[in-house]
Design an enzyme around this catalytic site. Structure first.
Site, PDB file in Angstrom:
ATOM      1  N   ASN A 143       0.841  -1.203   0.000  1.00 21.44           N
ATOM      2  CA  ASN A 143       0.000   0.000   0.000  1.00 21.44           C
ATOM      3  C   ASN A 143       0.867   1.242   0.000  1.00 21.44           C
ATOM      4  O   ASN A 143       1.965   1.267   0.565  1.00 21.44           O
ATOM      5  CB  ASN A 143      -0.973  -0.019   1.184  1.00 21.44           C
ATOM      6  CG  ASN A 143      -0.440   0.716   2.392  1.00 21.44           C
ATOM      7  OD1 ASN A 143      -0.533   1.946   2.487  1.00 21.44           O
ATOM      8  ND2 ASN A 143       0.162  -0.034   3.317  1.00 21.44           N
ATOM      9  N   PHE A 147      -1.306   8.371   4.062  1.00 23.34           N
ATOM     10  CA  PHE A 147      -2.074   9.087   5.096  1.00 23.34           C
ATOM     11  C   PHE A 147      -3.276   9.842   4.512  1.00 23.34           C
ATOM     12  O   PHE A 147      -3.429  11.053   4.718  1.00 23.34           O
ATOM     13  CB  PHE A 147      -1.181  10.084   5.858  1.00 23.34           C
ATOM     14  CG  PHE A 147      -0.208   9.468   6.829  1.00 23.34           C
ATOM     15  CD1 PHE A 147      -0.303   8.140   7.223  1.00 23.34           C
ATOM     16  CD2 PHE A 147       0.817  10.243   7.375  1.00 23.34           C
ATOM     17  CE1 PHE A 147       0.609   7.587   8.129  1.00 23.34           C
ATOM     18  CE2 PHE A 147       1.723   9.701   8.287  1.00 23.34           C
ATOM     19  CZ  PHE A 147       1.615   8.373   8.653  1.00 23.34           C
ATOM     20  N   ASN A 206       3.270   7.584  14.993  1.00 22.21           N
ATOM     21  CA  ASN A 206       3.663   6.788  13.828  1.00 22.21           C
ATOM     22  C   ASN A 206       4.684   7.560  12.993  1.00 22.21           C
ATOM     23  O   ASN A 206       4.333   8.494  12.283  1.00 22.21           O
ATOM     24  CB  ASN A 206       2.425   6.452  12.984  1.00 22.21           C
ATOM     25  CG  ASN A 206       2.798   5.718  11.712  1.00 22.21           C
ATOM     26  OD1 ASN A 206       3.910   5.164  11.608  1.00 22.21           O
ATOM     27  ND2 ASN A 206       1.905   5.700  10.750  1.00 22.21           N
ATOM     28  N   SER A 209       5.680   5.010   8.629  1.00 25.10           N
ATOM     29  CA  SER A 209       5.030   4.701   7.351  1.00 25.10           C
ATOM     30  C   SER A 209       5.955   5.109   6.217  1.00 25.10           C
ATOM     31  O   SER A 209       6.520   6.207   6.244  1.00 25.10           O
ATOM     32  CB  SER A 209       3.706   5.452   7.229  1.00 25.10           C
ATOM     33  OG  SER A 209       2.761   4.869   8.069  1.00 25.10           O
ATOM     34  N   ASN A 211       5.206   5.930   3.242  1.00 22.94           N
ATOM     35  CA  ASN A 211       4.551   6.634   2.140  1.00 22.94           C
ATOM     36  C   ASN A 211       4.429   8.141   2.325  1.00 22.94           C
ATOM     37  O   ASN A 211       3.744   8.804   1.552  1.00 22.94           O
ATOM     38  CB  ASN A 211       3.172   6.015   1.905  1.00 22.94           C
ATOM     39  CG  ASN A 211       3.269   4.525   1.642  1.00 22.94           C
ATOM     40  OD1 ASN A 211       4.081   4.092   0.826  1.00 22.94           O
ATOM     41  ND2 ASN A 211       2.502   3.734   2.368  1.00 22.94           N
ATOM     42  N   THR A 212       5.049   8.673   3.361  1.00 18.52           N
ATOM     43  CA  THR A 212       5.079  10.130   3.548  1.00 18.52           C
ATOM     44  C   THR A 212       6.542  10.544   3.517  1.00 18.52           C
ATOM     45  O   THR A 212       7.321  10.107   4.372  1.00 18.52           O
ATOM     46  CB  THR A 212       4.416  10.524   4.889  1.00 18.52           C
ATOM     47  OG1 THR A 212       3.039  10.164   4.827  1.00 18.52           O
ATOM     48  CG2 THR A 212       4.543  12.006   5.189  1.00 18.52           C
ATOM     49  N   LYS A 249       5.697   3.733  16.937  1.00 16.75           N
ATOM     50  CA  LYS A 249       5.656   2.614  15.978  1.00 16.75           C
ATOM     51  C   LYS A 249       6.888   2.651  15.080  1.00 16.75           C
ATOM     52  O   LYS A 249       7.188   3.670  14.463  1.00 16.75           O
ATOM     53  CB  LYS A 249       4.384   2.701  15.142  1.00 16.75           C
ATOM     54  CG  LYS A 249       4.178   1.498  14.244  1.00 16.75           C
ATOM     55  CD  LYS A 249       2.741   1.417  13.765  1.00 16.75           C
ATOM     56  CE  LYS A 249       2.529   0.243  12.833  1.00 16.75           C
ATOM     57  NZ  LYS A 249       1.146   0.116  12.403  1.00 16.75           N
ATOM     58  N   ASN A 280       5.861  -1.565  11.434  1.00 14.25           N
ATOM     59  CA  ASN A 280       5.095  -1.067  10.285  1.00 14.25           C
ATOM     60  C   ASN A 280       5.422  -1.926   9.054  1.00 14.25           C
ATOM     61  O   ASN A 280       6.099  -2.944   9.163  1.00 14.25           O
ATOM     62  CB  ASN A 280       5.446   0.405  10.053  1.00 14.25           C
ATOM     63  CG  ASN A 280       4.236   1.185   9.572  1.00 14.25           C
ATOM     64  OD1 ASN A 280       3.554   0.742   8.649  1.00 14.25           O
ATOM     65  ND2 ASN A 280       3.965   2.326  10.180  1.00 14.25           N
TER      66      ASN A 280
HETATM   67  C1  LIG Z   1      -3.573  -0.986   3.533  1.00 13.01           C
HETATM   68  C2  LIG Z   1      -2.749  -0.688   4.753  1.00 13.01           C
HETATM   69  C3  LIG Z   1      -2.792   0.571   5.325  1.00 13.01           C
HETATM   70  C4  LIG Z   1      -2.026   0.848   6.467  1.00 13.01           C
HETATM   71  N1  LIG Z   1      -2.108   2.091   7.051  1.00 13.01           N
HETATM   72  C5  LIG Z   1      -1.417   2.328   8.194  1.00 13.01           C
HETATM   73  C6  LIG Z   1      -1.511   3.584   8.852  1.00 13.01           C
HETATM   74  O1  LIG Z   1      -2.257   4.472   8.440  1.00 13.01           O
HETATM   75  N2  LIG Z   1      -0.775   3.782   9.983  1.00 13.01           N
HETATM   76  C7  LIG Z   1       0.045   2.807  10.507  1.00 13.01           C
HETATM   77  O2  LIG Z   1       0.684   3.027  11.529  1.00 13.01           O
HETATM   78  N3  LIG Z   1       0.135   1.603   9.899  1.00 13.01           N
HETATM   79  C8  LIG Z   1      -0.559   1.350   8.773  1.00 13.01           C
HETATM   80  N4  LIG Z   1      -0.456   0.119   8.171  1.00 13.01           N
HETATM   81  C9  LIG Z   1       0.478  -0.890   8.740  1.00 13.01           C
HETATM   82  C10 LIG Z   1      -0.231  -1.891   9.652  1.00 13.01           C
HETATM   83  O3  LIG Z   1      -0.755  -1.259  10.785  1.00 13.01           O
HETATM   84  C11 LIG Z   1       0.751  -2.991  10.097  1.00 13.01           C
HETATM   85  O4  LIG Z   1       1.780  -2.402  10.863  1.00 13.01           O
HETATM   86  C12 LIG Z   1       1.389  -3.734   8.936  1.00 13.01           C
HETATM   87  O5  LIG Z   1       0.469  -3.896   7.877  1.00 13.01           O
HETATM   88  C13 LIG Z   1       1.910  -5.111   9.331  1.00 13.01           C
HETATM   89  O6  LIG Z   1       0.873  -5.947   9.795  1.00 13.01           O
HETATM   90  P1  LIG Z   1       0.119  -7.042   8.862  1.00 13.01           P
HETATM   91  O7  LIG Z   1       1.177  -7.821   8.160  1.00 13.01           O
HETATM   92  O8  LIG Z   1      -0.713  -7.843   9.809  1.00 13.01           O
HETATM   93  O9  LIG Z   1      -0.717  -6.254   7.916  1.00 13.01           O
HETATM   94  C14 LIG Z   1      -1.206  -0.161   7.022  1.00 13.01           C
HETATM   95  C15 LIG Z   1      -1.181  -1.439   6.432  1.00 13.01           C
HETATM   96  C16 LIG Z   1      -1.932  -1.696   5.312  1.00 13.01           C
HETATM   97  C17 LIG Z   1      -1.887  -3.090   4.711  1.00 13.01           C
END
Ligand SMILES: Cc1cc2nc3c(=O)[nH]c(=O)nc-3n(C[C@H](O)[C@H](O)[C@H](O)COP(=O)(O)O)c2cc1C
Length: 394
Positions: A143, A147, A206, A209, A211-212, A249, A280
């Site tokens: 993804n 944000f 956080n 991420s 993507n920022t 995080k 993350n």
């Molecule tokens: C589509 C998507 C959007 C995410 N958006 C955020 C976010 O806005 N903030 C954040 O801290 N983590 C975000 N994450 C990360 C998840 O919280 C998590 O840390 C990460 O996906 C690993 O866990 P998983 O393998 O169970 O998905 C996002 C993950 C995915 C897949």
């Protein structure tokens, strides 16, 4: 006239009755969170829908609150995280309910805690679409949402209403981000702490991420020190009843040196946050990936992240002497995955990508399997198992 002859009218009635039967059966399976039905019938159909549209439909469905699985958390899963009591240690990670729309519904699905966000101070659209990609063969997602957020004001109102609706039943984490064009990144987090402390059970800074632009560089020693000391000062300025635990995080792509620097910062009294979330999504692409979407830019989550994040949990646990609570997240699809994170040092866990692939029954599956694993290994509680396998995962 032959009474057994199927007339067009009889045929139409038969079709109607059969359709009604199938629809009722499907609705019951969906609402009761039947695992086989989701895995064999429902989720394969969902995978035909573009991922972001499927995400929006999922949030809407959970918000309606119609899905009510029949599983009571057993005593062995009841656990403590920070000063909170969780009925089970399996939470939904940030990113599913970014805008705080489905908090009570997620609680009803059986998650032990719900983390919303990331929320930015001002509303912002995020990156252009498409920005979410399934890697079906790898059970993973890439993804680059960037944000997309309705902003503090709107999300605050929704969460205030959620608190009215499901009260203290839900353990609520609020994950804070910064605006892409902000000229005061630290100020954005400080605003988040001040705005949401009265509604949250815990807050997440956080800075991981991918993507920022520039966000992850806030994990650097000097910036992190300024950020955390300002954030903690902001918390101290609040009335005592509004002061909440603050967690940071982390990215799974930090080098060992980077991780040790982060730990040195959070051990400093001025920056002593209450916990860490590990981890993350990753910007790495393991060579084992098979899916066509593996080359998409963004953060990778799901199965290919699992080992990496568990190893990071173990390192952080070891290097902090188990003194800082950790929430373990990354590629949890089963009770064994959750158990591994706990043995590596996590006090609680979260998942997201497994929810995308298996739907709501995943929460129950992970809990049921974890309950069995704790019993089979002679543990009487989750807390007893935390960090017991740390060396195995290093
Ligand atoms: C589509 C998507 C959007 C995410 N958006 C955020 C976010 O806005 N903030 C954040 O801290 N983590 C975000 N994450 C990360 C998840 O919280 C998590 O840390 C990460 O996906 C690993 O866990 P998983 O393998 O169970 O998905 C996002 C993950 C995915 C897949």
């Amino acid at each position: 006239m032959n009474p057994n002859r199927v007339t067009p009218n009889k045929f139409r009635s038969l079709i109607k009755i059969t359709s009604l039967g199938v629809a009722t059966f499907s609705a019951v399976c969906l609402c009761r969170s039947n695992e086989k039905f989701y895995d064999r019938m429902f989720m394969p159909i969902v995978r035909l829908i573009p991922p972001e549209t499927a995400h929006r439909i999922a949030v809407f469905s959970v918000k309606l609150g119609l899905i009510r699985p029949s599983y009571q958390d057993p005593g062995i899963l009841r656990t403590k995280l920070l000063d909170m009591t969780l009925s089970n240690p399996v939470g939904i990670a940030a990113g599913f309910d970014k805008q705080g729309e489905a908090v009570c519904g997620l609680n009803r699905l059986g998650f032990g805690f719900v983390e919303v966000g990331s929320v930015t101070p001002k509303p912002q659209p995020g990156n252009p679409r498409p920005r979410v990609f399934r890697l079906n063969e790898d059970k993973a997602i890439v993804n680059r949402y960037g944000f997309n957020s309705d902003g503090h004001k709107v999300v605050y109102e929704r969460l205030r209403k959620a608190r009215e609706e499901c009260g203290d039943e839900v353990v609520l984490g609020i994950n804070l981000g910064k605006n892409k064009l902000s000229t005061d990144a630290i100020g954005d987090y400080v605003k988040g702490v001040k705005k949401f402390s009265c509604l949250a059970d815990y807050l997440v800074i956080n800075i991981s991420s991918p993507n920022t632009p520039g966000l992850r560089s806030m994990q650097n020693k000097s910036t992190l020190h300024m950020l955390l000391s300002d954030v903690l000062k902001a918390r101290s300025s609040l009335p005592e009843t509004d002061r909440r635990p603050i967690l940071v995080k982390l990215a799974p792509d930090l080098s060992d040196e980077d991780v040790q620097e982060v730990i040195a910062v959070v051990k400093d009294k001025e920056c002593a946050v209450d916990g860490l979330i590990v981890s993350n999504t990753t910007i790495e692409r393991p060579p084992s990936l098979k899916s066509i979407n593996a080359g998409q830019l963004g953060g990778l989550s799901g199965v290919p992240l699992s080992q990496r994040s568990t190893q990071l949990v173990a390192k952080v646990y070891k290097w902090t002497d188990g003194k800082i609570p950790i929430i373990g997240v990354g590629g949890i699809f089963s009770g064994q995955d959750a158990f591994d994170k706990i043995l590596a040092g996590a006090s609680a866990v979260q998942l997201y990508t497994a929810f995308i692939y298996h739907g709501p029954p995943i929460a129950i599956r992970v809990k049921r399997e974890l309950e069995q694993l704790l019993q089979d290994n002679g543990y009487e509680s989750v807390q007893q198992a935390v960090g017991k396998g740390v060396d195995h995962f290093l």
